[in-house]
Scaffold this active site. Structure first.
Site, mmCIF file in Angstrom:
data_model
loop_
_atom_site.group_PDB
_atom_site.id
_atom_site.type_symbol
_atom_site.label_atom_id
_atom_site.label_comp_id
_atom_site.label_asym_id
_atom_site.label_seq_id
_atom_site.Cartn_x
_atom_site.Cartn_y
_atom_site.Cartn_z
ATOM 1 C CG ASN A 216 1.764 7.922 -6.241
ATOM 2 O OD1 ASN A 216 0.645 7.709 -6.701
ATOM 3 N ND2 ASN A 216 2.388 7.079 -5.448
ATOM 4 C CB SER B 165 2.285 4.280 2.115
ATOM 5 O OG SER B 165 1.634 3.300 2.865
HETATM 6 C C1 LIG Z 1 -6.065 3.112 -9.908
HETATM 7 C C2 LIG Z 1 -4.649 3.504 -9.610
HETATM 8 C C3 LIG Z 1 -3.904 2.725 -8.722
HETATM 9 C C4 LIG Z 1 -2.600 3.082 -8.406
HETATM 10 N N1 LIG Z 1 -1.892 2.300 -7.546
HETATM 11 C C5 LIG Z 1 -0.603 2.627 -7.239
HETATM 12 C C6 LIG Z 1 0.173 1.787 -6.398
HETATM 13 O O1 LIG Z 1 -0.265 0.722 -5.944
HETATM 14 N N2 LIG Z 1 1.447 2.191 -6.096
HETATM 15 C C7 LIG Z 1 2.001 3.327 -6.602
HETATM 16 O O2 LIG Z 1 3.154 3.613 -6.322
HETATM 17 N N3 LIG Z 1 1.295 4.109 -7.458
HETATM 18 C C8 LIG Z 1 0.011 3.793 -7.773
HETATM 19 N N4 LIG Z 1 -0.701 4.584 -8.664
HETATM 20 C C9 LIG Z 1 -0.041 5.747 -9.277
HETATM 21 C C10 LIG Z 1 0.505 5.395 -10.662
HETATM 22 O O3 LIG Z 1 1.510 4.393 -10.573
HETATM 23 C C11 LIG Z 1 1.107 6.622 -11.357
HETATM 24 O O4 LIG Z 1 2.170 7.098 -10.565
HETATM 25 C C12 LIG Z 1 0.132 7.755 -11.569
HETATM 26 O O5 LIG Z 1 -1.165 7.269 -11.805
HETATM 27 C C13 LIG Z 1 0.519 8.676 -12.704
HETATM 28 O O6 LIG Z 1 0.630 7.973 -13.924
HETATM 29 P P1 LIG Z 1 -0.579 7.878 -15.001
HETATM 30 O O7 LIG Z 1 -1.080 9.255 -15.225
HETATM 31 O O8 LIG Z 1 0.051 7.274 -16.231
HETATM 32 O O9 LIG Z 1 -1.609 6.998 -14.398
HETATM 33 C C14 LIG Z 1 -2.016 4.238 -8.991
HETATM 34 C C15 LIG Z 1 -2.769 5.008 -9.888
HETATM 35 C C16 LIG Z 1 -4.065 4.658 -10.206
HETATM 36 C C17 LIG Z 1 -4.843 5.508 -11.167
#
Ligand SMILES: Cc1cc2nc3c(=O)[nH]c(=O)nc-3n(C[C@H](O)[C@H](O)[C@H](O)COP(=O)(O)O)c2cc1C
Ligand SMILES: Cc1cc2nc3c(=O)[nH]c(=O)nc-3n(C[C@H](O)[C@H](O)[C@H](O)COP(=O)(O)OP(=O)(O)OC[C@H]3O[C@@H](n4cnc5c(N)ncnc54)[C@H](O)[C@@H]3O)c2cc1C
Ligand code: FES
EC number: 1.3.-.-
Lengths: 297, 315
Positions: free
Chosen positions: B195, B131
């Site tokens: 992330n 952030s």
């Molecule tokens: C649309 C979207 C919104 C996300 N919002 C957040 C969030 O609010 N806070 C956070 O820590 N990570 C956020 N992430 C990251 C996910 O929590 C995760 O760390 C990342 O997408 C990798 O996992 P994945 O490949 O299973 O999506 C977001 C990811 C996506 C795609």
């Protein structure tokens, strides 16, 4: 509420038909057919089990039938790789479908006069709506537009269910040359209309809303914003919408829409965060009751 | 006999190691239409901030091969609405709540931690460090281990002692282990990783960046090998620190892979967009994977890939 919950199903394809420039796919999906209300859509996974395409594709439900416990039909034009994959499906293939999704068209209580305006593939949800309105004794007038004759949607059905059906094409190959918004004023003049329903591209919806406002007729629009999940968790599909309380929020078109009251959508600000939207940069909490000042949905 | 799926994250025990990833499941309400939210280990909520946030303009998302490029800008209702509406809803459904928080300064994070500690029912706090730091020209807290440590320290100091604080790390840093160590020294009870990975796509029709923010974050199966490497390296350096692993988990086998790398729990993100029932499906597949291998306790597999050949867990 719980009866209207969407379901996820692996639905067998019944038929895939070519209809002019479109493909019409019918799937067996009893849970979706039975819950469906006009204006709702489905979100279809494309590319098979190990697909590299992770977002679902949204399609309006064009028709539901009671056969095989309940079938759902949607129509689409091939645009990119997801719709290209769908066009190659054959009967008995399985499709992973979630639906019915979204807020349906609100229906008038009384048998009033309704004008239904659609552009291209966006016309699909107007057909089940037209049937529902007719069953309630409403008068239906259609205004359907497209780029060319082969993209005008279900002209024959439109003529059958509607009192009048006006067609426009950009190239003049069918009906009136021009856009639906060129033909709409005449239709509104000819029949005393009580409500306008519209679906299609954003610029069209903006103009239809402006026209309806000029005639002082309420308008319900179904927006088509890019979606990834369709279920309200990804925050992709937002549009700036003014709430009952006069506050603009970035509303998710998949759950708070796709149907909105036209005058509530800030068409000129689509693709931006309006400076006065709830939580926009520089926006300050005004000590309002936080629950009523909440984010849409 | 079905395997024991319980997992421990600091002083908290979860019924199983499958969670939602922050920002990919709201606060559970939408997914509860598809499965019983109480069945998964926990719901990690979308990062909540002090005030409402409108987020970034559309287009916010572009599909990339086996992934998504997104820039949503943490749209959300703010802590007040979260505490009045979202958290009680989740708890009433029997869900375990891991609340993700984000802010622009250590003081904002601390305030969020304090408000959450006063609310009953918060299982854990996850600190989203990706952030912008308002005091440092908007560089992310993860860009500077000292800044990240200040946030973690502020959160830990304002959080009830029985609520574990996990620091969520970004892979886009010069030295992930250094960042992880800084967070743990600032008394993080555990780490979440990863992330999204910085990325970009350009729409060749409009000749403009495909998401309005220009650069966005890549998620989904495309980033899984990157995520597994991050978990593996951090677990090697800090074997006693519990890790929530994530990045492209799509199947029970993928979840198992993260456990072997050193994660004690696994979060599912982007794949939820593709399959709203993904969490319960992955949980079932994960259990089957353990049964097939004759593994009795999931916890025995945590970090197993680090052990020398022949020293695999007892069956
Ligand atoms: C649309 C979207 C919104 C996300 N919002 C957040 C969030 O609010 N806070 C956070 O820590 N990570 C956020 N992430 C990251 C996910 O929590 C995760 O760390 C990342 O997408 C990798 O996992 P994945 O490949 O299973 O999506 C977001 C990811 C996506 C795609
Ligand atoms: C509520 C709703 C109802 C719709 N109903 C119909 C319909 O009945 N018939 C029809 O032909 N089309 C309809 N669309 C548009 C349809 O979703 C897109 O044409 C389709 O997603 C394109 O997929 P693709 O893989 O071929 O294109 P690509 O360009 O490869 O798609 C890439 C990504 O962008 C998204 N996307 C691209 N165009 C659109 C779009 N116009 N709207 C939403 N997402 C988009 C896709 O979901 C995908 O995530 C509807 C869209 C919405 C939001
Ligand atoms: S498409 Fe995901 S929230 Fe609307």
């Amino acid at each position: 509420m719980s009866d209207f919950r969407p379901v996820q199903m692996r639905s067998p394809v019944l038929t895939v038909r070519r209809v002019d420039a479109y493909y019409a796919v019918t799937v067996v999906a009893p849970g979706i057919a039975e819950r469906f209300r006009s204006g709702q859509f489905i979100a279809v996974a494309v590319g098979g089990e190990q697909s590299s395409m992770l977002s679902r594709r949204a399609f309006a439900i064009h028709d539901v039938k009671p056969d095989y416990g309940g079938t759902v039909e949607f129509l689409f034009a091939v645009r990119g790789k997801g719709t290209a994959w769908l066009a190659e499906r054959r009967s008995r293939d399985l499709l992973d479908i979630v639906g019915p999704l979204g807020r349906p068209f609100p229906l008038p209580r009384d048998p009033v006069n309704c004008v239904l305006v659609g552009g291209g593939a966006g016309s699909a949800p107007l057909f089940p709506l037209a049937h529902t309105l007719r069953r309630r004794g409403c008068r239906v007038d259609f205004v359907l537009g497209a780029a060319s004759a082969d993209r005008v949607f279900s002209a024959i059905t439109a003529r059958r269910v509607a009192e009048t059906a006006t067609f426009t094409t950009d190239d003049g190959s069918f009906g009136v040359r021009g856009r639906v918004t060129d033909a709409l004023p005449q239709v509104l003049e000819d029949a005393p209309s009580d409500v306008v329903y519209a679906c299609g591209p954003m610029p069209m919806l903006r103009e239809v809303t402006a026209l309806a406002a000029r005639y002082d007729i309420p308008v319900q629009v179904s927006v088509e914003e890019t979606m990834a999940c369709g279920t309200g968790v990804c925050m992709t599909c937002v549009v700036p919408v003014v709430g009952e309380d006069g506050i603009t929020r970035m509303a998710r078109s998949c759950v708070d829409g796709p149907v909105f009251r036209g005058e509530r959508v800030r068409f000129d600000d689509v693709g931006t965060i309006p400076f006065d939207a709830l939580g926009a940069p520089g926006w300050k909490a005004r000590g309002d009751d936080p629950v009523s000042a909440r984010e849409a949905g | 006999m079905s395997p024991d799926l319980r997992t421990r994250l600091a002083n908290v025990e979860l019924a199983n190691p499958i969670l939602t990833a922050a920002g990919c499941a709201g606060a559970g309400r939408e997914l509860a239409q598809f499965f019983d939210i109480a069945r998964i280990g926990a719901v990690v909520t979308k990062s909540v901030m002090l005030d409402p946030r409108a987020g970034l303009p559309a287009p916010r998302m572009a599909e990339t091969p086996s992934g998504l490029l997104s820039a949503t800008g943490l749209q959300g209702p703010g802590i007040e609405v979260f505490l009045q509406r979202d958290l009680p809803w989740l708890l009433a459904r029997g869900g375990r709540a891991v609340v993700s928080i984000a802010g622009g300064s250590p003081a904002e994070y601390a305030e969020l931690a304090r408000r959450l500690s006063d609310a009953p029912g918060v299982t854990m706090i996850e600190v989203n460090l990706s952030s912008p730091n308002l005091a440092d020209q908007g560089r992310h807290f993860t860009d500077d281990p000292a800044a990240a440590a200040r946030v973690v320290h502020a959160v830990r100091s304002h959080t009830r002692s029985d609520i574990p604080v996990f620091a969520k790390l970004s892979p886009d840093v010069p030295d992930l282990v250094e960042l992880a160590v800084a967070c743990v020294q600032a008394r993080a009870d555990g780490l979440s990783m990863i992330n999204t990975v910085r990325g970009m796509a350009i729409d060749t029709t409009t000749m403009r960046p495909a998401v309005a923010g220009g650069v966005g974050g890549v998620s989904g199966p495309a980033i899984r090998p990157i995520a597994v490497a991050c978990v593996y390296e951090v677990h090697a350096a800090l074997p006693d620190v519990p890790i929530i692993g994530m990045g492209g988990v799509r199947t029970g086998t993928d979840a198992l892979e993260f456990l072997l790398a050193g994660a004690s729990a696994v979060a599912v993100g982007t794949v939820i967009f593709h399959d709203p029932s993904a969490c319960v499906r992955i949980l079932r597949e994960f259990e089957e994977e353990l049964e097939e291998r004759g593994v009795r306790r999931a916890a025995d597999l945590v970090g197993a890939a680090h052990r020398p050949m022949g020293a695999q867990p007892a069956r």
